[in-house]
Design an enzyme around this catalytic site. Sequence first.
Site, PDB file in Angstrom:
ATOM      1  N   SER A  68      -8.853  12.925 -44.886  1.00 17.06           N
ATOM      2  CA  SER A  68      -9.230  12.784 -43.061  1.00 17.06           C
ATOM      3  C   SER A  68     -10.443  13.555 -42.902  1.00 17.06           C
ATOM      4  O   SER A  68     -11.538  13.636 -42.860  1.00 17.06           O
ATOM      5  CB  SER A  68      -8.081  12.548 -42.311  1.00 17.06           C
ATOM      6  OG  SER A  68      -8.236  12.616 -40.781  1.00 17.06           O
ATOM      7  N   ASP A 281     -11.610   9.605 -41.160  1.00 17.71           N
ATOM      8  CA  ASP A 281     -10.504   8.363 -41.050  1.00 17.71           C
ATOM      9  C   ASP A 281     -10.595   7.669 -39.757  1.00 17.71           C
ATOM     10  O   ASP A 281     -10.426   6.425 -39.895  1.00 17.71           O
ATOM     11  CB  ASP A 281      -9.864   8.403 -42.000  1.00 17.71           C
ATOM     12  CG  ASP A 281      -8.768   9.147 -41.533  1.00 17.71           C
ATOM     13  OD1 ASP A 281      -9.196   9.695 -41.001  1.00 17.71           O
ATOM     14  OD2 ASP A 281      -7.886   8.446 -42.136  1.00 17.71           O
ATOM     15  N   ASN A 383      -6.106  17.172 -30.779  1.00 18.94           N
ATOM     16  CA  ASN A 383      -7.257  16.929 -31.699  1.00 18.94           C
ATOM     17  C   ASN A 383      -7.598  15.322 -31.673  1.00 18.94           C
ATOM     18  O   ASN A 383      -8.860  14.634 -32.084  1.00 18.94           O
ATOM     19  CB  ASN A 383      -7.003  16.978 -33.192  1.00 18.94           C
ATOM     20  CG  ASN A 383      -5.732  16.033 -33.783  1.00 18.94           C
ATOM     21  OD1 ASN A 383      -5.793  15.095 -34.236  1.00 18.94           O
ATOM     22  ND2 ASN A 383      -5.183  17.218 -34.043  1.00 18.94           N
ATOM     23  N   THR A 513      -1.608  19.713 -44.219  1.00 16.15           N
ATOM     24  CA  THR A 513      -3.143  18.962 -44.239  1.00 16.15           C
ATOM     25  C   THR A 513      -3.582  20.022 -45.552  1.00 16.15           C
ATOM     26  O   THR A 513      -4.504  19.651 -46.930  1.00 16.15           O
ATOM     27  CB  THR A 513      -3.632  18.288 -43.247  1.00 16.15           C
ATOM     28  OG1 THR A 513      -4.226  19.167 -42.671  1.00 16.15           O
ATOM     29  CG2 THR A 513      -3.335  17.332 -42.950  1.00 16.15           C
TER      30      THR A 513
HETATM   31  C1  LIG Z   1      -3.737  21.534 -35.351  1.00 16.12           C
HETATM   32  C2  LIG Z   1      -3.888  19.562 -36.088  1.00 16.12           C
HETATM   33  O1  LIG Z   1      -4.775  19.692 -35.443  1.00 16.12           O
HETATM   34  N1  LIG Z   1      -3.075  19.391 -36.724  1.00 16.12           N
HETATM   35  C3  LIG Z   1      -3.511  18.109 -37.693  1.00 16.12           C
HETATM   36  C4  LIG Z   1      -3.158  18.767 -39.081  1.00 16.12           C
HETATM   37  O2  LIG Z   1      -1.892  18.654 -39.193  1.00 16.12           O
HETATM   38  P1  LIG Z   1      -1.698  20.274 -39.678  1.00 16.12           P
HETATM   39  O3  LIG Z   1      -0.100  19.496 -41.197  1.00 16.12           O
HETATM   40  O4  LIG Z   1      -1.830  20.997 -38.813  1.00 16.12           O
HETATM   41  O5  LIG Z   1      -2.645  20.699 -40.724  1.00 16.12           O
HETATM   42  O6  LIG Z   1      -4.332  17.120 -39.362  1.00 16.12           O
HETATM   43  C5  LIG Z   1      -2.835  15.681 -39.073  1.00 16.12           C
HETATM   44  C6  LIG Z   1      -3.402  14.405 -40.210  1.00 16.12           C
HETATM   45  O7  LIG Z   1      -4.191  14.737 -39.433  1.00 16.12           O
HETATM   46  C7  LIG Z   1      -2.685  15.942 -37.704  1.00 16.12           C
HETATM   47  O8  LIG Z   1      -1.285  14.986 -37.303  1.00 16.12           O
HETATM   48  C8  LIG Z   1      -2.457  17.054 -37.043  1.00 16.12           C
HETATM   49  O9  LIG Z   1      -2.396  17.274 -35.366  1.00 16.12           O
HETATM   50 MG   LIG Z   2      -7.897  11.021 -39.965  1.00 20.49          MG
END
Ligand SMILES: CC(=O)N[C@H]1[C@@H](OP(=O)(O)O)O[C@H](CO)[C@@H](O)[C@@H]1O
Ligand SMILES: [Mg+2]
Length: 547
Positions: A68, A281, A383, A513
Site C-alpha cells: 500500500s 494500491d 486517511n 504497518t
Molecule cells: C494513522 C493511519 O493512517 N493508519 C493507517 C495505517 O495503519 P497503522 O496501523 O497506523 O500503520 O495503515 C492501515 C492500512 O492501510 C490503515 O488502515 C490505517 O488507517
Molecule cells: Mg492502501
Amino acid sequence: MDDTQIASLLKSSDLFPLPQSLKLSYGTAGFRGDASLLDSTVYRVGILSALRSLKLGSSTVGLMITASHNKVSDNGVKVADPSGGMLSQEWEPFADQIANASSSEELVWLIKEFVEREKISIGGVGEVLLGRDTRPSGYSLLRAAEIGVSSVLGCVAVDKDLLTTPLLHWMVRAKNKGLNASKYDYFENLTTSLMCLIDLIPVSEFKITKLVLDGANGVGGQVMNEFSFCTLDVEIRNTGFQGGVLNEGVGADFVQKEKVVPLGFGSKDDVGVRCASFDGDADRLVYFYVPSESSGGKIELLDGDKILSLFALFVKEQLNTFDDDGKEGELSRLGVVQTAYANGASTDYLKGLGLDVVFAKTGVKHLHEKAAEFDVGIYFEANGHGTILFSESFVSLLVGKQKDLSEGSDEYNAVSRLVAVSNLINQAVGDAISGLLLVEVILQHMGWSVQKWNELYKDLPSRQVKVEVPDRTAVVTTSEETEALKPLGIQDAINGEIKKYKRGRAFIRPSGTEDVVRVYAEASTQEDADSLGDSVAQLVKSFLGSS
Ligand SMILES: CC(=O)N[C@H]1[C@@H](OP(=O)(O)O)O[C@H](CO)[C@@H](O)[C@@H]1O
Ligand SMILES: [Mg+2]
C-alpha cells in the site's frame, strides 16, 4: 493430512526458508516488511488462503501482494475472504504462527494440527485469485504465493496479475455470488451505475469540470488509465509510466499526512482546481486543492472524514425523501463509523446531522465490522479508506419500493439513487476508484465546487508524527486506542501536555504497518497542534528511547 500432502508441503517449504530474525505479525492490514525478506511469508500465506478456500466449501479466496502506502522497497501480503472482506480475524493467530515457523518441519506440524482442529478436508477443490501492485518485487512474490497455494492438494492459484487491492476484493465477492467477475465486468458495473446516477441528477445542466488525479506512481493510476469515462474529464498524473517512484512525494498517504501538494502538482494553472490522490494500491482516496498561488505548496485537504460527510449527507437526503411519511426510522438505520484519527470537527458535524456516530479501532477490518450492523453503514478512516455498506435486506426493500413507486417521482428517484449507489460503491472494501466516481457524481448532484464542499465544516488543526523507537510493541493501548496503558506513566504525562491546549486531544499507538509509534495531536490552532504533537513525540522518545 496424508503422507502425500505432508511430502508436498515439506518439498515446497524447503524452497522458502525463513530469513533469520524475521518476526512478523498480521497487523493492521496483513504482513508487511522489506520485500527481500518476504518470500517465505508470501508462500505460507498462499498455503493459508488455499486452506481458507477448502474450509469454506471451495469458495474463492483472494491473496493480494502489496504494501500500500509503504516505501517501494517494502512489500506485503493480505487475504480477502470469500465475502470480499478482510480475512476473518479468527485466522490471524494461525497466520502469525505459520509466518514465524522456523523450519519446514515446524510449519508442517502447525498446518497439520490446524487442519485437524478446523476439520478442513484436504483433497477438495480450492481456488485462490492472486493479485499484485506495481512494486518490482511483486512478480517473484506472486510466484511464491502460487507455489504455496498449489502445494495444498486440489487447490489452484489464478494469476490476476496487476490489480488494485479493491478490484481483487471485488472479484472475489462477485465470483462467490456467481456473478461475472473480470476487470471488464468491474468497469462495466462502474459505468452502468455511474450513468444511472448521472441520469438522476436534478439540475438541468450537467456541467463537467476537470479533475486532476495523482496516481501515486502506482497501480491505481494505471487502472484508471484503462478505464475510459465518456462523462468525466479526468487528467491523470503520477501514473508511474514516466519514471516517478511509488509513494515518494506522491499519493494519498503523503498528501493527507503532510498536507502539501504531491510532486507534479502546484503550478499556477492548478490553483483552485479539484484534485484527488490515490494511495499505492488504490484503496484510499483524498481530495485537495491549491488555495492560492502564494500558498507555498500547502493545500486545502478534503480527507476521508470529509468524504464520509459528503456521502452521509447525500444518503440521508435520499432516505429522508422517501422516509418522511410519518414513519421515520422504520425503513432505515443509517450509521457512520470513524476511528480516533477522525478530526474532532467532522465528528461534531456528523453528530449535528443527527447521525449515529460509532468509533472503531484503526484498520478497516474493524470499521467494516461495525458498519455492517446498520442498514446503511458508512465508514471512513481519515486517511481516505472507506466505503458504504448496504444490508441485503435493505437493498431488497429498496428494489421492492422501486417497483411500487411511480417512475419519475421524487421518492422513486431517491430510491433509485440509493440502488445505484449500492451498485457503484465497492461493498467489499474501500475503493479509491468507485469512491472517486461517487464523490464526482454527488458534487454534480449538489451543484457544488470542491471549495463549497470543503465548507461543510472547518477541520480542527491537527498534526501526526511518526517516532522510530527500538521496540514499538512496548506501547500498549486501551481497546479504543485513545489511551496508552504501557509504558507505565506515559499516559499521565500525555494528559499533562493535553491540558495545556485549548481543544487539545492527543494519543499514541504502535503502527501495524510501519516500524514506528504514531502520535496524533489536535488543538484549536495549528501552532498548538504542532507543539502538542512535538511534545508528545518527545515523551515517546524519553519513555521508549529513540532508535
Ligand atoms: C494513522 C493511519 O493512517 N493508519 C493507517 C495505517 O495503519 P497503522 O496501523 O497506523 O500503520 O495503515 C492501515 C492500512 O492501510 C490503515 O488502515 C490505517 O488507517
Ligand atoms: Mg492502501
